[in-house]
Design a protein around this motif. Structure first.
Motif, short mmCIF file in Angstrom:
data_model
loop_
_atom_site.label_atom_id
_atom_site.label_comp_id
_atom_site.label_asym_id
_atom_site.label_seq_id
_atom_site.Cartn_x
_atom_site.Cartn_y
_atom_site.Cartn_z
N THR A 14 0.83 -1.20 0.00
CA THR A 14 0.00 0.00 0.00
C THR A 14 0.86 1.24 0.00
OG1 THR A 14 -0.15 0.01 2.42
CG2 THR A 14 -1.91 -1.13 1.21
N TYR A 15 0.29 2.34 -0.47
CA TYR A 15 0.94 3.63 -0.58
C TYR A 15 0.05 4.68 0.06
CZ TYR A 15 3.40 1.13 -4.28
OH TYR A 15 4.13 0.19 -4.99
N GLU A 16 0.67 5.65 0.72
CA GLU A 16 -0.09 6.77 1.28
C GLU A 16 0.85 7.94 1.54
OE1 GLU A 16 -1.64 6.27 5.33
OE2 GLU A 16 -0.40 4.48 5.46
N ALA A 17 0.28 9.10 1.80
CA ALA A 17 1.07 10.30 2.09
C ALA A 17 0.37 11.13 3.16
CB ALA A 17 1.27 11.14 0.83
N VAL A 18 1.19 11.86 3.93
CA VAL A 18 0.69 12.78 4.95
C VAL A 18 1.38 14.12 4.72
CG1 VAL A 18 0.58 13.30 7.41
CG2 VAL A 18 0.35 10.94 6.63
N GLY A 28 -1.01 17.74 8.62
CA GLY A 28 -1.55 16.46 9.06
C GLY A 28 -2.59 15.82 8.17
N GLN A 29 -3.04 16.51 7.11
CA GLN A 29 -4.01 15.88 6.22
C GLN A 29 -3.32 14.72 5.50
OE1 GLN A 29 -6.33 18.33 3.64
NE2 GLN A 29 -6.65 19.89 5.19
N SER A 30 -4.09 13.66 5.25
CA SER A 30 -3.49 12.49 4.62
C SER A 30 -4.34 11.97 3.48
CB SER A 30 -3.28 11.38 5.65
OG SER A 30 -4.51 10.97 6.20
N SER A 31 -3.66 11.33 2.56
CA SER A 31 -4.34 10.67 1.46
C SER A 31 -4.98 9.40 1.98
CB SER A 31 -3.33 10.30 0.36
OG SER A 31 -2.47 9.26 0.82
N ASP A 32 -5.80 8.82 1.19
CA ASP A 32 -6.27 7.47 1.51
C ASP A 32 -5.12 6.50 1.25
OD1 ASP A 32 -8.88 8.26 2.19
OD2 ASP A 32 -9.52 8.17 0.10
N GLU A 33 -5.31 5.27 1.65
CA GLU A 33 -4.34 4.22 1.39
C GLU A 33 -4.72 3.56 0.06
OE1 GLU A 33 -4.01 0.32 3.77
OE2 GLU A 33 -2.79 1.79 4.85
N TRP A 34 -3.74 3.39 -0.81
CA TRP A 34 -3.99 2.85 -2.15
C TRP A 34 -3.02 1.71 -2.45
CZ3 TRP A 34 -8.01 4.75 -5.02
CH2 TRP A 34 -8.58 5.94 -4.59
N ILE A 35 -3.38 0.87 -3.43
CA ILE A 35 -2.49 -0.24 -3.81
C ILE A 35 -1.59 0.13 -4.98
CG2 ILE A 35 -3.96 -2.05 -2.85
CD1 ILE A 35 -4.92 -2.62 -5.73
N THR A 36 -1.70 1.36 -5.46
CA THR A 36 -0.77 1.89 -6.46
C THR A 36 -0.39 3.31 -6.04
OG1 THR A 36 -2.51 2.81 -7.88
CG2 THR A 36 -1.81 0.54 -8.35
N PRO A 37 0.78 3.79 -6.45
CA PRO A 37 1.20 5.13 -6.01
C PRO A 37 0.49 6.28 -6.73
CG PRO A 37 2.91 4.13 -7.36
CD PRO A 37 1.86 3.08 -7.14
N ARG A 58 5.82 10.29 2.64
CA ARG A 58 5.22 9.21 1.87
C ARG A 58 5.57 7.87 2.51
NH1 ARG A 58 7.04 9.97 -4.19
NH2 ARG A 58 9.05 9.85 -3.15
N ALA A 59 4.65 6.92 2.37
CA ALA A 59 4.90 5.61 2.94
C ALA A 59 4.53 4.52 1.94
CB ALA A 59 4.09 5.42 4.21
#
Length: 70
Positions: A14-18, A28-37, A58-59
């Motif tokens: 999974t990929y996500e960003a804050v 502190g706002q964050s993206s949803d968690e996704w299976i592609t970047p 990014r994570a």
């Protein structure tokens, strides 16, 4: 005893960003968690457009299998 560590191909990474922009306090706002970047990158561009914030953490998270060798 030697071990082998490999990515578990049966589980999707999974990929996500804050957003960490800000002075004393991060946005502190964050993206949803996704299976592609790609959706995360779209979110970061849109967040920058809407807020002017330009710094993100990014994570990429995956799963690992550990097995003994030999």
């Amino acid at each position: 005893m030697p071990f082998r560590i490999e990515q578990d191909r049966t589980a999707e990474p999974t990929y996500e960003a804050v957003c960490v922009s800000g002075g004393d306090k991060e946005c502190g706002q964050s993206s949803d968690e996704w299976i592609t970047p790609h959706p995360v990158e779209v979110w970061m561009r849109e967040h920058t457009r809407d807020t002017g914030h330009t710094r993100f953490r990014r994570a990429f998270v995956d799963y690992a299998d550990v097995s003994r060798q030999g």
